[in-house]
Design a protein around this motif. Structure first.
Motif, PDB file in Angstrom:
ATOM      1  N   ALA A 210       0.914  -1.122   0.073  1.00 22.49           N
ATOM      2  CA  ALA A 210       0.015  -0.180  -0.039  1.00 22.49           C
ATOM      3  C   ALA A 210       0.940   1.260  -0.086  1.00 22.49           C
ATOM      4  CB  ALA A 210      -0.882  -0.019   1.314  1.00 22.49           C
ATOM      5  N   ILE A 211       2.185   1.134  -0.349  1.00 23.94           N
ATOM      6  CA  ILE A 211       3.033   2.141  -0.444  1.00 23.94           C
ATOM      7  C   ILE A 211       3.762   2.460  -1.851  1.00 23.94           C
ATOM      8  CG2 ILE A 211       5.178   2.990   0.589  1.00 23.94           C
ATOM      9  CD1 ILE A 211       4.651   1.432   2.943  1.00 23.94           C
ATOM     10  N   VAL A 212       3.457   3.473  -2.206  1.00 27.06           N
ATOM     11  CA  VAL A 212       4.377   4.249  -3.665  1.00 27.06           C
ATOM     12  C   VAL A 212       5.274   5.300  -3.000  1.00 27.06           C
ATOM     13  CG1 VAL A 212       3.853   5.216  -5.794  1.00 27.06           C
ATOM     14  CG2 VAL A 212       1.852   3.835  -4.728  1.00 27.06           C
ATOM     15  N   LEU A 213       6.499   5.345  -3.807  1.00 30.59           N
ATOM     16  CA  LEU A 213       7.517   6.280  -3.254  1.00 30.59           C
ATOM     17  C   LEU A 213       7.708   7.237  -4.348  1.00 30.59           C
ATOM     18  CD1 LEU A 213      10.334   4.117  -1.417  1.00 30.59           C
ATOM     19  CD2 LEU A 213       7.968   5.443  -0.374  1.00 30.59           C
ATOM     20  N   SER A 214       8.014   8.562  -4.054  1.00 27.93           N
ATOM     21  CA  SER A 214       8.414   9.493  -5.216  1.00 27.93           C
ATOM     22  C   SER A 214       9.763  10.341  -4.420  1.00 27.93           C
ATOM     23  CB  SER A 214       7.309  10.429  -5.753  1.00 27.93           C
ATOM     24  OG  SER A 214       6.833  11.057  -4.713  1.00 27.93           O
ATOM     25  N   CYS A 215      10.475  10.656  -5.377  1.00 24.38           N
ATOM     26  CA  CYS A 215      11.736  11.619  -4.796  1.00 24.38           C
ATOM     27  C   CYS A 215      11.812  12.506  -5.915  1.00 24.38           C
ATOM     28  CB  CYS A 215      12.968  11.089  -4.687  1.00 24.38           C
ATOM     29  SG  CYS A 215      13.030   9.678  -3.335  1.00 24.38           S
ATOM     30  N   LYS A 216      11.177  13.770  -5.760  1.00 23.05           N
ATOM     31  CA  LYS A 216      10.997  14.701  -6.858  1.00 23.05           C
ATOM     32  C   LYS A 216      12.213  15.637  -6.745  1.00 23.05           C
ATOM     33  CE  LYS A 216       6.407  13.822  -8.388  1.00 23.05           C
ATOM     34  NZ  LYS A 216       5.049  14.480  -8.906  1.00 23.05           N
ATOM     35  N   VAL A 217      12.880  16.005  -7.948  1.00 25.50           N
ATOM     36  CA  VAL A 217      13.715  17.108  -7.998  1.00 25.50           C
ATOM     37  C   VAL A 217      13.455  18.055  -9.349  1.00 25.50           C
ATOM     38  CG1 VAL A 217      15.344  15.989  -6.587  1.00 25.50           C
ATOM     39  CG2 VAL A 217      15.423  15.849  -9.245  1.00 25.50           C
ATOM     40  N   SER A 218      14.051  18.983  -9.466  1.00 22.49           N
ATOM     41  CA  SER A 218      13.784  19.668 -10.667  1.00 22.49           C
ATOM     42  C   SER A 218      14.879  19.807 -11.588  1.00 22.49           C
ATOM     43  CB  SER A 218      13.361  21.271 -10.304  1.00 22.49           C
ATOM     44  OG  SER A 218      14.424  21.766  -9.476  1.00 22.49           O
ATOM     45  N   HIS A 219      15.786  19.001 -11.620  1.00 25.78           N
ATOM     46  CA  HIS A 219      16.739  19.068 -12.644  1.00 25.78           C
ATOM     47  C   HIS A 219      16.824  17.450 -13.118  1.00 25.78           C
ATOM     48  CE1 HIS A 219      18.259  23.033 -12.076  1.00 25.78           C
ATOM     49  NE2 HIS A 219      18.379  22.873 -10.704  1.00 25.78           N
ATOM     50  N   VAL A 220      16.993  17.403 -14.582  1.00 23.05           N
ATOM     51  CA  VAL A 220      17.032  16.358 -15.250  1.00 23.05           C
ATOM     52  C   VAL A 220      17.986  15.099 -14.504  1.00 23.05           C
ATOM     53  CG1 VAL A 220      17.079  15.153 -17.322  1.00 23.05           C
ATOM     54  CG2 VAL A 220      15.699  17.163 -17.214  1.00 23.05           C
ATOM     55  N   GLN A 221      19.074  15.647 -14.713  1.00 17.19           N
ATOM     56  CA  GLN A 221      20.261  14.877 -14.199  1.00 17.19           C
ATOM     57  C   GLN A 221      20.135  14.237 -12.698  1.00 17.19           C
ATOM     58  OE1 GLN A 221      21.945  13.103 -16.298  1.00 17.19           O
ATOM     59  NE2 GLN A 221      21.717  14.639 -18.229  1.00 17.19           N
ATOM     60  N   ASP A 222      19.756  15.192 -11.936  1.00 15.36           N
ATOM     61  CA  ASP A 222      19.462  14.968 -10.546  1.00 15.36           C
ATOM     62  C   ASP A 222      18.281  13.809 -10.580  1.00 15.36           C
ATOM     63  OD1 ASP A 222      21.457  16.297  -9.179  1.00 15.36           O
ATOM     64  OD2 ASP A 222      20.345  18.071  -9.508  1.00 15.36           O
ATOM     65  N   LEU A 223      17.330  13.802 -11.092  1.00 12.09           N
ATOM     66  CA  LEU A 223      16.221  13.099 -10.994  1.00 12.09           C
ATOM     67  C   LEU A 223      16.705  11.725 -11.538  1.00 12.09           C
ATOM     68  CD1 LEU A 223      12.999  13.563 -10.470  1.00 12.09           C
ATOM     69  CD2 LEU A 223      12.615  12.876 -12.941  1.00 12.09           C
TER      70      LEU A 223
END
Ligand code: SF4
Length: 412
Positions: A210-223
């Motif tokens: 029941a868990i979904v993860l996200s780690c959002k950043v705003s630069h392409v290479q970091d993402l």
């Protein structure tokens, strides 16, 4: 001697658990063997239940399979039930995800009807306060999710990263023989925050599926770096998105550049394209872009694709561009109905080409194609159906006649 060529296509999807996001009979599966899910987010004032329900309906009709809604005030929390009722009355069963920051623990506890009417919660562990207060607030939200049997996205964000965790990891980094650069520590902190909070949620009783993860950043290479790391270190389904991607073509290009690399590597179970809408712009554009990324990569099919040449000095009119645009719009508008009436129609290709140089070839490769006359060519447009030249259109009604041929092809 035969030469072995590398296989073409995306890598096999990374094995993950599968979360289910449910409303009534609608079950959206995220992760595991499910196709990559398209989702979007409203930008109306949630407290305005009518305006929000209308936008949710528009996003759902455009193809959003989950719609996220900001729940930031008691008024917004109270409106969730009314929004859900409006949608149910309109026959829209898309699951709603509540987006909580700062006060989610209070809203979910004070408004149990809201907690029940939502199909999923998004929790940001970076903005729940610090120390024991954060731990208690997080536990309170997980307890509500368990009680209502709802999945949770633990969504960590570069802009609201847990500062205590980051400070500790920065200190530890200084103890290394060769410290990493600060950006690398921040990327690591994002991943550690997401995984450690997921593990804590499981300890508190939330099932791992029941868990979904996200780690959002705003630069392409970091993402790309963050999600490669995240996918190597856990088997939770992953929500991909470049946060604050930006306006216009910049937002589309940056999101596509980042997500395409990850999807090609089999990473990502649901995507959202965060585009800053232009004034008066269409919110559904983010859904269309998400679908087009998945479809052009061969991961899913949503709408028949129109292949059109860019035009050049061999075309002196805009007839073929207008025709390509008209056909694409027409096909997209029909899809909500066609999807159920004509299964498989979404995989169809239509070619609209500007002259004989590449026109006949591309048209033969498409299910249905037309090669319009370029400058100096005989004013005739051959049409190809399933690779066979069937008819040649002439005169000033070529566009209309071709649309009828496309329609008839789909209906048959
Ligand atoms: Fe130009 Fe013809 Fe090529 Fe289109 S198909 S780009 S009109 S040469």
């Amino acid at each position: 001697m035969t030469q072995c060529l590398p296989a073409v296509g995306p890598a096999a999807r990374r094995p993950t658990r599968q979360a289910k996001v449910v409303w009534g009979d609608t079950v959206v599966r995220v992760g595991g063997d499910a196709p990559v899910v398209v989702q979007s987010m409203t930008n109306t004032d949630t407290a305005d239940a009518i305006a929000t329900a209308i936008q949710v309906k528009e996003l759902a009709l455009a193809g959003s399979e989950i719609v996220r809604i900001t729940v930031n005030t008691p008024e917004a929390a109270q409106a969730i039930v009314a929004i859900r009722e409006q949608l149910d009355r309109m026959g829209v069963s898309v699951p709603l995800c509540g987006d909580f920051h700062f006060n989610g623990h209070k809203l979910l506890t004070q408004f149990p009807e809201c907690a029940q009417a939502l199909s999923k919660y998004r929790i940001n562990p970076g903005n729940m306060g610090g120390g024991k207060r954060r731990d208690d607030n997080f536990a309170q939200m997980i307890e509500v999710a368990c009680r209502h049997n709802k999945p949770v996205r633990i969504g960590v964000n570069w802009g609201s990263l847990d500062q205590e965790l980051l400070a500790r990891m920065m200190d530890e980094n200084q103890q290394r023989a060769v410290p990493l650069d600060a950006q690398a520590v921040m990327r690591d902190a994002l991943v550690v925050s997401a995984i450690s909070n997921a593990e804590r949620a499981q300890q508190l009783g939330l099932p791992g599926d029941a868990i979904v993860l996200s780690c959002k950043v705003s630069h392409v290479q970091d993402l790309i770096a963050v999600y490669r790391d995240l996918s190597a270190r856990c088997d939770y389904p992953l929500h991909l998105g470049l946060t604050e991607a930006g306006m216009g073509t910049k937002g589309v290009v940056a999101s596509t550049a980042a997500l395409a690399v990850l999807l090609q590597e089999g990473i990502g179970d649901t995507i959202r394209i965060s585009l800053t809408p232009e004034p008066g712009g269409d919110r559904c554009r983010e859904v269309v872009v998400a679908q087009e990324i998945l479809q052009t990569m061969g991961l899913r099919a949503f709408t028949p694709m129109v292949i059109a040449c860019p035009g050049c000095g061999r075309t002196t009119s805009t007839v073929f561009q207008e025709l390509a645009d008209d056909i694409q719009r027409y096909l997209r508008e029909q899809m909500p109905v066609w999807r159920t009436q004509y299964p498989g129609v979404e995989s169809m290709n239509v070619a609209v080409m500007g002259c004989v140089v590449n026109g006949p070839g591309e048209s033969r490769h498409a299910d249905i194609g037309i090669s319009l006359p370029g400058t100096g060519e005989v004013p005739a447009a051959p049409v190809y159906v399933d690779g066979v030249r069937t008819v040649t259109l002439k005169g000033d009604r070529i566009a209309e006649e071709f649309q009828v041929i496309v329609q008839n092809y789909i209906e048959k």
